[in-house]
Design a protein around this motif. Structure first.
Motif, PDB file in Angstrom:
ATOM      1  N   THR A  47       0.851  -1.266   0.085  1.00 35.90           N
ATOM      2  CA  THR A  47       0.053   0.077  -0.009  1.00 35.90           C
ATOM      3  C   THR A  47       0.785   1.289  -0.021  1.00 35.90           C
ATOM      4  OG1 THR A  47      -0.266  -0.265   2.642  1.00 35.90           O
ATOM      5  CG2 THR A  47      -2.055  -0.884   1.105  1.00 35.90           C
ATOM      6  N   PRO A  48       1.768   1.440  -1.158  1.00 36.07           N
ATOM      7  CA  PRO A  48       2.260   2.718  -0.994  1.00 36.07           C
ATOM      8  C   PRO A  48       1.323   4.116  -1.445  1.00 36.07           C
ATOM      9  CG  PRO A  48       2.576   1.459  -3.422  1.00 36.07           C
ATOM     10  CD  PRO A  48       1.948   0.641  -2.339  1.00 36.07           C
ATOM     11  N   SER A  49       1.677   5.073  -0.772  1.00 36.49           N
ATOM     12  CA  SER A  49       0.863   6.343  -1.162  1.00 36.49           C
ATOM     13  C   SER A  49      -0.598   6.096  -0.917  1.00 36.49           C
ATOM     14  CB  SER A  49       1.315   7.023  -2.660  1.00 36.49           C
ATOM     15  OG  SER A  49       2.560   7.002  -2.908  1.00 36.49           O
ATOM     16  N   PRO A  50      -1.105   5.845   0.239  1.00 36.93           N
ATOM     17  CA  PRO A  50      -2.427   5.395   0.372  1.00 36.93           C
ATOM     18  C   PRO A  50      -3.231   6.851   0.567  1.00 36.93           C
ATOM     19  CG  PRO A  50      -1.287   4.901   2.616  1.00 36.93           C
ATOM     20  CD  PRO A  50      -0.328   5.501   1.410  1.00 36.93           C
ATOM     21  N   ALA A  51      -3.941   6.805  -0.654  1.00 37.40           N
ATOM     22  CA  ALA A  51      -4.617   8.406  -0.474  1.00 37.40           C
ATOM     23  C   ALA A  51      -6.078   8.175   0.433  1.00 37.40           C
ATOM     24  CB  ALA A  51      -4.917   8.840  -1.624  1.00 37.40           C
ATOM     25  N   CYS A  52      -6.566   7.196   0.325  1.00 43.47           N
ATOM     26  CA  CYS A  52      -7.612   6.929   1.007  1.00 43.47           C
ATOM     27  C   CYS A  52      -8.286   5.335   1.352  1.00 43.47           C
ATOM     28  CB  CYS A  52      -9.239   7.633   0.103  1.00 43.47           C
ATOM     29  SG  CYS A  52      -9.063   6.626  -1.548  1.00 43.47           S
ATOM     30  N   LEU A  53      -9.271   5.367   2.265  1.00 38.51           N
ATOM     31  CA  LEU A  53      -9.362   3.999   2.571  1.00 38.51           C
ATOM     32  C   LEU A  53     -10.936   3.759   2.953  1.00 38.51           C
ATOM     33  CD1 LEU A  53      -9.554   3.289   5.912  1.00 38.51           C
ATOM     34  CD2 LEU A  53      -7.079   3.277   5.793  1.00 38.51           C
ATOM     35  N   ALA A  54     -11.622   2.584   3.066  1.00 37.05           N
ATOM     36  CA  ALA A  54     -12.825   2.375   3.658  1.00 37.05           C
ATOM     37  C   ALA A  54     -12.799   0.915   3.951  1.00 37.05           C
ATOM     38  CB  ALA A  54     -13.924   2.491   2.449  1.00 37.05           C
ATOM     39  N   VAL A  55     -13.680   0.623   4.987  1.00 31.66           N
ATOM     40  CA  VAL A  55     -13.692  -0.919   5.529  1.00 31.66           C
ATOM     41  C   VAL A  55     -14.945  -1.275   5.528  1.00 31.66           C
ATOM     42  CG1 VAL A  55     -13.009  -2.277   7.540  1.00 31.66           C
ATOM     43  CG2 VAL A  55     -12.012  -0.031   7.180  1.00 31.66           C
ATOM     44  N   ALA A  56     -15.154  -2.550   4.872  1.00 27.12           N
ATOM     45  CA  ALA A  56     -16.411  -3.530   4.938  1.00 27.12           C
ATOM     46  C   ALA A  56     -16.965  -3.347   6.334  1.00 27.12           C
ATOM     47  CB  ALA A  56     -16.316  -4.631   4.165  1.00 27.12           C
ATOM     48  N   PRO A  57     -18.160  -3.574   6.782  1.00 26.39           N
ATOM     49  CA  PRO A  57     -18.722  -3.867   8.024  1.00 26.39           C
ATOM     50  C   PRO A  57     -17.794  -5.304   8.705  1.00 26.39           C
ATOM     51  CG  PRO A  57     -20.539  -3.268   6.712  1.00 26.39           C
ATOM     52  CD  PRO A  57     -19.270  -3.419   5.586  1.00 26.39           C
ATOM     53  N   THR A  58     -17.696  -6.089   7.705  1.00 26.38           N
ATOM     54  CA  THR A  58     -16.974  -7.341   8.178  1.00 26.38           C
ATOM     55  C   THR A  58     -15.534  -7.284   8.262  1.00 26.38           C
ATOM     56  OG1 THR A  58     -17.418  -7.986   5.809  1.00 26.38           O
ATOM     57  CG2 THR A  58     -19.014  -8.943   7.451  1.00 26.38           C
ATOM     58  N   GLY A  59     -15.044  -6.089   7.915  1.00 23.54           N
ATOM     59  CA  GLY A  59     -13.703  -6.058   8.000  1.00 23.54           C
ATOM     60  C   GLY A  59     -12.524  -6.061   7.131  1.00 23.54           C
ATOM     61  N   GLU A  60     -12.984  -6.260   5.836  1.00 22.21           N
ATOM     62  CA  GLU A  60     -12.086  -6.208   4.691  1.00 22.21           C
ATOM     63  C   GLU A  60     -11.833  -4.785   4.368  1.00 22.21           C
ATOM     64  OE1 GLU A  60     -14.453  -9.717   4.619  1.00 22.21           O
ATOM     65  OE2 GLU A  60     -15.148  -7.544   4.495  1.00 22.21           O
ATOM     66  N   SER A 368       4.494   7.904  -4.433  1.00 24.98           N
ATOM     67  CA  SER A 368       5.771   7.252  -4.385  1.00 24.98           C
ATOM     68  C   SER A 368       5.402   5.844  -4.386  1.00 24.98           C
ATOM     69  CB  SER A 368       6.523   7.577  -3.166  1.00 24.98           C
ATOM     70  OG  SER A 368       7.567   6.580  -2.881  1.00 24.98           O
ATOM     71  N   ASP A 369       6.275   4.865  -4.906  1.00 23.29           N
ATOM     72  CA  ASP A 369       5.826   3.486  -4.788  1.00 23.29           C
ATOM     73  C   ASP A 369       6.593   2.878  -3.749  1.00 23.29           C
ATOM     74  OD1 ASP A 369       8.638   3.620  -5.757  1.00 23.29           O
ATOM     75  OD2 ASP A 369       7.932   2.547  -7.763  1.00 23.29           O
ATOM     76  N   THR A 370       7.379   3.618  -2.686  1.00 27.27           N
ATOM     77  CA  THR A 370       8.228   3.050  -1.707  1.00 27.27           C
ATOM     78  C   THR A 370       7.578   3.429  -0.259  1.00 27.27           C
ATOM     79  OG1 THR A 370       9.733   4.663  -1.850  1.00 27.27           O
ATOM     80  CG2 THR A 370      10.156   2.822  -3.464  1.00 27.27           C
ATOM     81  N   ILE A 371       6.881   4.415  -0.230  1.00 27.49           N
ATOM     82  CA  ILE A 371       6.629   4.940   0.952  1.00 27.49           C
ATOM     83  C   ILE A 371       5.022   4.832   1.352  1.00 27.49           C
ATOM     84  CG2 ILE A 371       6.642   6.926   2.555  1.00 27.49           C
ATOM     85  CD1 ILE A 371       9.051   7.948   1.089  1.00 27.49           C
ATOM     86  N   GLY A 372       4.648   4.696   2.573  1.00 24.25           N
ATOM     87  CA  GLY A 372       3.093   4.907   2.770  1.00 24.25           C
ATOM     88  C   GLY A 372       2.797   3.527   3.400  1.00 24.25           C
ATOM     89  N   PHE A 373       1.720   3.468   4.519  1.00 25.71           N
ATOM     90  CA  PHE A 373       1.517   2.346   5.030  1.00 25.71           C
ATOM     91  C   PHE A 373       0.007   2.437   5.769  1.00 25.71           C
ATOM     92  CE2 PHE A 373       3.760   5.002   8.299  1.00 25.71           C
ATOM     93  CZ  PHE A 373       3.067   5.070   9.144  1.00 25.71           C
ATOM     94  N   VAL A 374      -0.506   1.361   6.193  1.00 27.36           N
ATOM     95  CA  VAL A 374      -1.818   1.262   7.057  1.00 27.36           C
ATOM     96  C   VAL A 374      -1.527   0.862   8.294  1.00 27.36           C
ATOM     97  CG1 VAL A 374      -4.402   0.605   6.922  1.00 27.36           C
ATOM     98  CG2 VAL A 374      -3.115   1.367   4.861  1.00 27.36           C
TER      99      VAL A 374
END
Length: 871
Positions: A47-60, A368-374
């Motif tokens: 997950t490089p350069s994670p701009a946004c995220l969302a989580v399913a109710p079941t955790g995915e 970047s393809d080398t920086i970013g995390f969750v």
């Protein structure tokens, strides 16, 4: 996400070189609340350069990877990944590429549907064509979209500016409320002719919140007048909160706001001279860059972290909690630090209470393809309990979920019941709404589920629920929520609501009457009281645009509803009555010849000096109007904030107004000409007869010129050392801020930077840099100015008519002119009509080497001085 790297660029923090934060990405842990467990869920290899995220109710977890960033223009660098933690140890076990999209800016996961907001590109030209809200489906559950997405809303940003700058200040986060609408955070690029799935078109000059149904229909503006909003936090009672980005160079900071439907929040044209007309923000929070947002309402979380808006700030690398307290129809707030995360971009929570947060971590303006995390965060005493799949639950189980203390559970159950359209589920939703023994959040969830399921057939039951004092506000909102059924909604419950003891009920009634669109309601709306705080701001750089004012909310909403009703006749009739102030406030926006003639007639009939002055003010406001927006003009990093219009033009009523005002000024005589000059200056009428007198005060002294070339060519300890050695030295040497203050002038910093808001704004404002940058990042930005250029302060080259050319950074921009300042401090004004070409360079106006002549101790002193600037 105008605001992730735009948060990046958009903020003063973006002024400086972005360096990987020494928190989760390195060896030193970032500060974390002691009662939380935080684990690294995924790293840059996935997950490089994670701009946004969302989580399913079941955790995915669905992560929007964006290696194009906010200023990149090359397609093919974005994707949506689906991440799964099968053993619940807080670390991703499996991932799939769900879909390929460019510049993902927002995600919602609801059952097999995944809604995504992203930038679109032409396959033929490779250029951006706008932004779109689309929906993917994964019916077979293999973690990959079944096929191409279905477009729901297209052209949801300004193509001109996306092509010129990238997805910067564009349209950003999306979140669904319990009312079933998708709420879209629109940056101040705005949009032109956004088109929903029904073919409805909408144009918005500037930023705000837009909403649309999940099927892509019924698109409408919810609120307007914000800068660069990245996301929305929505509570169980449909209160919406945002945290904006800063304004580069103008001194306007991060604002935290409560959004009310139809509200006008004033950015940028009402911020200086017309703040009496806006709903102000709840707080001015200083420099920063608001990004992702979530209203946490999960029973597995400790009370002190629950039922609060959680707002990410990219510029400050911090997730904040805002303690909101009811204040009439709105709130007050108190900000608290919560979780530190390097350049945090987004957050979301699942039905089991697992909170996920994404970190940009210094990935740069173009990704970047080398920086970013969750990371995953849970309370220390939290234990995993699997959340049931709503798609496999029975109607009875879904009904129980609708009564849950979990906001995730309630929304998931509501959407699944609506998908099934089961009569048993619809009846159960109404039963929950009607049950006074249920918590209000459950009743509200039942109410909105029932209203969405039944449409016109549910009106009678909703009307009955307006008799319930605890649910009245929400029943009124639900009745007026869908314009397609309004013809069958009775007006009386809303008229009754205007007399309710609760200001929240009165607010819902006022907004509802505007949406019903029945002109006969104008008389009742006009009786809304206007508080003494409704006064024009003093002449100053900014009016009180972030000073909470609960008393102004109801009359403000009444004005918006009166305009929806097109109640010109009622407004004119009220001018010389007890409701004159509200009527004249509303008439400021009615550019009709009938309104002008009515105002002039009322002026002649009035014996009230105060009312007559208000009429003159209203006519001055109506002298010009905003030009029809065609997407070819508007945006700038330093927008014209004088107001009341950005690109003002004359219209059919202008000659009548000018003739009347001149005649009245002549009657008043030279001794009273000041009133008309003030009206002309404030409203920028530009009537020659009201031109200001020639100034008698001495002209301000010319600024001292600084020879930056001479400064940078001197070689001292800093100039003879590597950047790495200098940074190591700065870490070890404290530095004397008093000496640093002197060096700020001697090293030429004053040529382009101001320290006080009372000074004329030049380049990036330094008066608060210490509140958003640490010493190391300040030092590196001075040593490597081209590594990170603050938004709005890149070098611009302009060629103009007459074989003229200019090089500098833009210090002011209106629809009519551009003002540039060059490296020597000289200022040039170029008429917009004369510009032949304009190009933004990739170099900073700040030359490298300005600190070369300094010793380590002197450089540390300069850095320490800047680090103390926290205004």
């Amino acid at each position: 996400m105008t605001k992730f790297p735009v948060a990046l660029i958009c903020s003063l923090s973006a002024l400086f070189t972005v360096k990987p934060f020494s928190g989760y990405s390195q060896t030193t842990p970032a500060p974390t609340p002691p009662d939380l467990r935080i684990t690294r869920f995924s790293g840059p290899s996935v997950t490089p350069s994670p701009a946004c995220l969302a989580v399913a109710p079941t955790g995915e977890v669905f992560v929007g990877v964006d290696m194009m960033g906010s200023l990149g223009k090359d397609a093919g660098k974005g994707r949506i990944l689906k991440l799964v933690d099968r053993d619940n140890d807080g670390k991703m076990d499996q991932h799939t590429e769900f879909a390929v999209v460019d510049n993902p800016r927002g995600i919602i996961v609801m059952g097999p549907q995944v809604f995504v907001l992203h930038t679109t590109f032409s396959a033929e030209t490779g250029k951006a064509t706008g932004m779109a809200l689309v929906v993917f489906e994964d019916k077979d559950g293999d973690g990959k979209a079944d096929g191409p997405p279905t477009p729901l809303v297209e052209h949801l940003s300004n193509t001109k500016y996306i092509q010129e700058r990238g997805t910067d200040h564009a349209t950003n986060g999306i979140r669904m409320g319990i009312d079933g609408w998708i709420y879209i955070a629109v940056g101040d690029f705005g949009f032109h002719n956004a088109t929903d799935r029904s073919g409805k078109k909408l144009t918005m000059l500037g930023g705000g919140i837009v909403r649309v149904r999940p099927d892509g229909t019924e698109m409408e503006v919810f609120s307007h007048g914000t800068r660069n909003v990245y996301d929305v936090a929505i509570d169980p009672y449909m209160n919406i909160f945002t945290r904006e980005n800063t304004n580069d160079g103008g001194g306007w900071n991060v604002r935290f706001s409560h959004h009310l439907q139809s509200g006008e929040y004033g950015y940028p044209v009402l911020f200086q001279h017309f703040t009496d007309e806006i709903i102000p923000a709840l707080a001015d929070l200083g420099g920063g860059s608001g990004t992702g947002a979530l209203f946490m309402a999960e029973p597995t979380w400790p009370a002190k972290y629950n039922n609060v808006p959680m707002m990410a700030d990219w510029g400050r690398s911090m997730l904040y909690i805002h303690r909101v307290t009811p204040d009439g129809p709105t709130f007050t707030q108190k900000e608290e630090d919560f979780i530190a995360l390097p350049q945090i971009t987004d957050l979301d929570v699942d039905g089991s209470g697992r909170l996920y947060l994404s970190a940009w971590d210094g990935a740069g303006y173009s990704g970047s393809d080398t920086i970013g995390f969750v990371v995953r965060a849970v309370p220390n005493n939290w234990t995993y309990k699997a959340f049931p799949d709503p798609g496999k639950a029975s109607v009875g189980e879904l009904t129980d979920m609708l009564k849950s203390a979990s906001a995730v559970a309630r929304l998931s159950a509501s959407q699944e019941l609506l998908r099934r359209a089961d009569p048993q589920g619809t009846a159960a939703a109404l039963q929950i709404a009607s049950d006074t023994q249920q918590p209000l959040y459950s009743r509200v969830a039942g109410l909105y589920t029932y209203a969405q399921a039944t449409g016109k057939e549910g009106i009678a039951a909703l009307v009955a629920l307006t008799k319930d004092a605890g649910l009245r506000e929400h029943a009124l909102r639900a009745l007026a929520d869908r314009k397609g059924v309004l013809a069958d909604v009775p007006e009386q419950p809303f008229l009754d609501g205007l007399q309710d003891a609760s200001p929240r009920v009165r607010a819902a009634a006022i907004v509802g009457l505007g949406r019903l669109g029945r002109p006969d309601a104008a008389t009742a709306l006009l009786q809304t009281k206007v508080p003494a705080s409704f006064v024009a701001p003093l002449k100053s750089p900014e009016g009180p645009h972030a000073t909470p004012n609960a008393a102004i909310v109801l009359p403000h909403l009444a004005v918006r509803s009166l305009l929806e009703l097109q109640a010109t006749d009622a407004l004119i009739a009220a001018i010389n009555g007890p409701n004159a102030t509200l009527a004249l406030w509303a008439l400021r926006y009615v550019h009709e010849e009938k309104a002008v003639n009515g105002l002039i007639t009322a002026y002649r009939l009035s014996k009230n000096a105060k009312v007559k002055k208000q009429i003159l003010t209203t006519l001055a406001r109506l002298y010009k109007k905003e030009d029809t927006y065609d997407a070819s003009w508007w945006w700038g990093t330093r927008p014209d904030s004088h107001g009341p219009y950005y690109k003002a033009v004359l219209w059919a009523g202008s000659p009548v107004i000018e003739k009347f005002l001149k005649r009245e000024a002549q009657k008043a005589g030279p001794a009273n000409m000041g009133l008309y000059r003030d009206l002309d200056a404030r409203h920028r009428m530009e009537i020659a007869a009201f031109a200001p007198l020639k100034p008698t005060e001495p002209v301000a002294a010319k600024e001292v010129k600084v020879d930056l070339e001479k400064i940078k060519n001197k070689k001292g300890q800093v100039g003879k050392s590597s950047i790495e050695d200098v940074l190591i030295a700065v870490k070890q040497i404290k530095g004397d801020p008093a000496k640093g203050k002197v060096l700020f002038t001697n090293q030429g910093c004053v040529a382009c930077h101001s320290l006080s808001r009372s000074e004329k704004m030049k380049g990036p404002f330094m008066g608060q840099i210490g509140s958003i940058m640490n010493r190391e990042r300040i030092a590196e930005s001075i040593l490597k100015p081209n590594a990170s250029i603050s938004q709005g302060f890149a070098t611009v080259t302009i060629t103009a008519k007459g074989n003229k050319s200019y090089v500098g950074f833009v210090t002011e921009e209106t629809a009519a002119k551009v003002v540039l300042r060059d490296i020597a401090g000289d200022v040039y004004t170029v008429k917009t009509a004369d510009i032949i070409s304009r190009k933004e360079m990739k170099t900073s106006m700040m030359p490298a080497g300005l600190a070369n002549a300094l010793s380590y101790e002197e450089f540390a002193a300069l850095v320490s001085f800047l680090a103390q600037q926290k205004k």
